[in-house]
Design a protein around this motif. Sequence first.
Motif, PDB file in Angstrom:
ATOM      1  N   ILE A 282     -14.736  -5.023   6.345  1.00 37.46           N
ATOM      2  CA  ILE A 282     -14.816  -3.575   6.583  1.00 37.46           C
ATOM      3  C   ILE A 282     -15.102  -2.849   5.267  1.00 37.46           C
ATOM      4  O   ILE A 282     -15.935  -1.953   5.214  1.00 37.46           O
ATOM      5  CB  ILE A 282     -13.523  -3.058   7.233  1.00 37.46           C
ATOM      6  N   TYR A 283     -14.418  -3.261   4.203  1.00 43.14           N
ATOM      7  CA  TYR A 283     -14.635  -2.642   2.895  1.00 43.14           C
ATOM      8  C   TYR A 283     -16.097  -2.793   2.454  1.00 43.14           C
ATOM      9  O   TYR A 283     -16.735  -1.823   2.056  1.00 43.14           O
ATOM     10  CB  TYR A 283     -13.697  -3.261   1.857  1.00 43.14           C
TER      11      TYR A 283
ATOM     12  N   THR B 190      -9.769   6.218   5.214  1.00 44.06           N
ATOM     13  CA  THR B 190      -8.666   6.571   6.115  1.00 44.06           C
ATOM     14  C   THR B 190      -8.525   5.576   7.275  1.00 44.06           C
ATOM     15  O   THR B 190      -7.422   5.094   7.526  1.00 44.06           O
ATOM     16  CB  THR B 190      -8.834   8.017   6.613  1.00 44.06           C
ATOM     17  N   PRO B 191      -9.610   5.225   8.001  1.00 40.61           N
ATOM     18  CA  PRO B 191      -9.440   4.233   9.086  1.00 40.61           C
ATOM     19  C   PRO B 191      -8.987   2.863   8.570  1.00 40.61           C
ATOM     20  O   PRO B 191      -8.190   2.193   9.214  1.00 40.61           O
ATOM     21  CB  PRO B 191     -10.831   4.130   9.716  1.00 40.61           C
ATOM     22  N   LEU B 192      -9.472   2.456   7.389  1.00 43.23           N
ATOM     23  CA  LEU B 192      -9.051   1.169   6.829  1.00 43.23           C
ATOM     24  C   LEU B 192      -7.567   1.203   6.491  1.00 43.23           C
ATOM     25  O   LEU B 192      -6.851   0.241   6.739  1.00 43.23           O
ATOM     26  CB  LEU B 192      -9.888   0.818   5.595  1.00 43.23           C
ATOM     27  N   GLN B 193      -7.087   2.318   5.934  1.00 45.12           N
ATOM     28  CA  GLN B 193      -5.660   2.447   5.650  1.00 45.12           C
ATOM     29  C   GLN B 193      -4.860   2.390   6.942  1.00 45.12           C
ATOM     30  O   GLN B 193      -3.810   1.751   7.004  1.00 45.12           O
ATOM     31  CB  GLN B 193      -5.375   3.750   4.905  1.00 45.12           C
ATOM     32  N   TRP B 194      -5.346   3.057   7.988  1.00 43.48           N
ATOM     33  CA  TRP B 194      -4.637   3.039   9.261  1.00 43.48           C
ATOM     34  C   TRP B 194      -4.570   1.625   9.823  1.00 43.48           C
ATOM     35  O   TRP B 194      -3.524   1.173  10.271  1.00 43.48           O
ATOM     36  CB  TRP B 194      -5.325   3.980  10.259  1.00 43.48           C
ATOM     37  N   LEU B 195      -5.696   0.912   9.784  1.00 44.10           N
ATOM     38  CA  LEU B 195      -5.703  -0.460  10.294  1.00 44.10           C
ATOM     39  C   LEU B 195      -4.768  -1.365   9.500  1.00 44.10           C
ATOM     40  O   LEU B 195      -4.107  -2.233  10.058  1.00 44.10           O
ATOM     41  CB  LEU B 195      -7.127  -1.029  10.251  1.00 44.10           C
ATOM     42  N   SER B 196      -4.707  -1.158   8.186  1.00 44.50           N
ATOM     43  CA  SER B 196      -3.853  -1.979   7.337  1.00 44.50           C
ATOM     44  C   SER B 196      -2.376  -1.701   7.585  1.00 44.50           C
ATOM     45  O   SER B 196      -1.546  -2.600   7.480  1.00 44.50           O
ATOM     46  CB  SER B 196      -4.165  -1.733   5.862  1.00 44.50           C
TER      47      SER B 196
ATOM     48  N   SER C 203       0.817  -1.501  13.224  1.00 46.55           N
ATOM     49  CA  SER C 203       1.752  -2.583  13.549  1.00 46.55           C
ATOM     50  C   SER C 203       1.034  -3.895  13.859  1.00 46.55           C
ATOM     51  O   SER C 203       1.568  -4.960  13.609  1.00 46.55           O
ATOM     52  CB  SER C 203       2.632  -2.185  14.730  1.00 46.55           C
ATOM     53  N   SER C 204      -0.182  -3.832  14.396  1.00 51.00           N
ATOM     54  CA  SER C 204      -0.913  -5.069  14.662  1.00 51.00           C
ATOM     55  C   SER C 204      -1.484  -5.653  13.381  1.00 51.00           C
ATOM     56  O   SER C 204      -1.629  -6.853  13.240  1.00 51.00           O
ATOM     57  CB  SER C 204      -2.041  -4.828  15.663  1.00 51.00           C
ATOM     58  N   GLY C 205      -1.808  -4.796  12.413  1.00 50.38           N
ATOM     59  CA  GLY C 205      -2.334  -5.256  11.128  1.00 50.38           C
ATOM     60  C   GLY C 205      -3.703  -5.906  11.269  1.00 50.38           C
ATOM     61  O   GLY C 205      -4.156  -6.212  12.356  1.00 50.38           O
ATOM     62  N   ILE C 206      -4.375  -6.095  10.149  1.00 48.47           N
ATOM     63  CA  ILE C 206      -5.634  -6.830  10.133  1.00 48.47           C
ATOM     64  C   ILE C 206      -5.544  -7.848   9.012  1.00 48.47           C
ATOM     65  O   ILE C 206      -4.816  -7.665   8.043  1.00 48.47           O
ATOM     66  CB  ILE C 206      -6.863  -5.910   9.941  1.00 48.47           C
TER      67      ILE C 206
ATOM     68  N   CYS D  59       0.835  -1.197   0.000  1.00 49.11           N
ATOM     69  CA  CYS D  59       0.000   0.000   0.000  1.00 49.11           C
ATOM     70  C   CYS D  59       0.874   1.253   0.000  1.00 49.11           C
ATOM     71  O   CYS D  59       0.378   2.351  -0.187  1.00 49.11           O
ATOM     72  CB  CYS D  59      -0.907   0.013   1.224  1.00 49.11           C
ATOM     73  N   ARG D  60       2.143   1.064   0.247  1.00 49.35           N
ATOM     74  CA  ARG D  60       3.087   2.173   0.266  1.00 49.35           C
ATOM     75  C   ARG D  60       3.706   2.326  -1.112  1.00 49.35           C
ATOM     76  O   ARG D  60       3.482   1.514  -1.993  1.00 49.35           O
ATOM     77  CB  ARG D  60       4.155   1.915   1.315  1.00 49.35           C
ATOM     78  N   LEU D  61       4.510   3.366  -1.294  1.00 52.56           N
ATOM     79  CA  LEU D  61       5.161   3.579  -2.585  1.00 52.56           C
ATOM     80  C   LEU D  61       6.096   2.409  -2.892  1.00 52.56           C
ATOM     81  O   LEU D  61       7.008   2.129  -2.111  1.00 52.56           O
ATOM     82  CB  LEU D  61       5.965   4.875  -2.573  1.00 52.56           C
ATOM     83  N   PRO D  62       5.881   1.714  -4.007  1.00 53.73           N
ATOM     84  CA  PRO D  62       6.734   0.572  -4.334  1.00 53.73           C
ATOM     85  C   PRO D  62       8.206   0.967  -4.482  1.00 53.73           C
ATOM     86  O   PRO D  62       9.094   0.176  -4.184  1.00 53.73           O
ATOM     87  CB  PRO D  62       6.172   0.054  -5.663  1.00 53.73           C
ATOM     88  N   GLN D  63       8.477   2.197  -4.933  1.00 57.55           N
ATOM     89  CA  GLN D  63       9.854   2.635  -5.119  1.00 57.55           C
ATOM     90  C   GLN D  63      10.602   2.699  -3.789  1.00 57.55           C
ATOM     91  O   GLN D  63      11.827   2.602  -3.751  1.00 57.55           O
ATOM     92  CB  GLN D  63       9.919   4.022  -5.786  1.00 57.55           C
ATOM     93  N   ALA D  64       9.865   2.879  -2.684  1.00 57.50           N
ATOM     94  CA  ALA D  64      10.487   3.003  -1.368  1.00 57.50           C
ATOM     95  C   ALA D  64      10.731   1.638  -0.722  1.00 57.50           C
ATOM     96  O   ALA D  64      11.308   1.575   0.357  1.00 57.50           O
ATOM     97  CB  ALA D  64       9.601   3.855  -0.461  1.00 57.50           C
ATOM     98  N   GLN D  65      10.298   0.557  -1.360  1.00 58.36           N
ATOM     99  CA  GLN D  65      10.441  -0.777  -0.785  1.00 58.36           C
ATOM    100  C   GLN D  65      11.744  -1.427  -1.249  1.00 58.36           C
ATOM    101  O   GLN D  65      12.185  -1.214  -2.378  1.00 58.36           O
ATOM    102  CB  GLN D  65       9.263  -1.657  -1.191  1.00 58.36           C
TER     103      GLN D  65
END
Length: 153
Positions: A138-139, A118-124, A127-130, A61-67
């Motif tokens: 949720i979606y 926004t809350p779904l992105q935060w949960l994803s 650190s605990s993850g879903i 979900c983050r920028l692939p270039q930063a991985q």
Amino acid sequence: MHRLLTSLPDIPGTTITCYADDICVYSTSPRDLQRFLDSFSVVSSHCGIIVSPDKSRIFTCRLPQAQPVFTIGGTVIPMCSQYCYLGAPVNIWPIVPARPQDHPIVQDLLGRLQRRLTPLQWLSNNSSGISIPVARTIYIAFIRSVVDYHSLL
């Protein structure tokens, strides 16, 4: 598969979802994910299971270039922007703000979706993850329902 899954190390922040021979690994840390992939490669070969790096993908979900580059069995696993999990396409696109020429209903829809995404992105990304099933629930309940409602207008 049971022998494989029970032989894998327990790495905090890394979760495995498995259905038949489809395995989805979620990790909150790139370093822990690579550590898991290294263990997975060794344990799977001991169980007589061949992992196909050609069929494997890294989805972020983050920028692939930063991985960093992830490998399994010495082969680089390519990044992807969409994948199918149990036949259902999963794709996360960045939210584009409404343009002034968009219809007011479309602007309203984008605003509602952003507030709910926004809350779904935060949960994803937390650190605990879903798990994927929980994220899907949720979606369906909080995001798709808004799109369905607006499609009736």
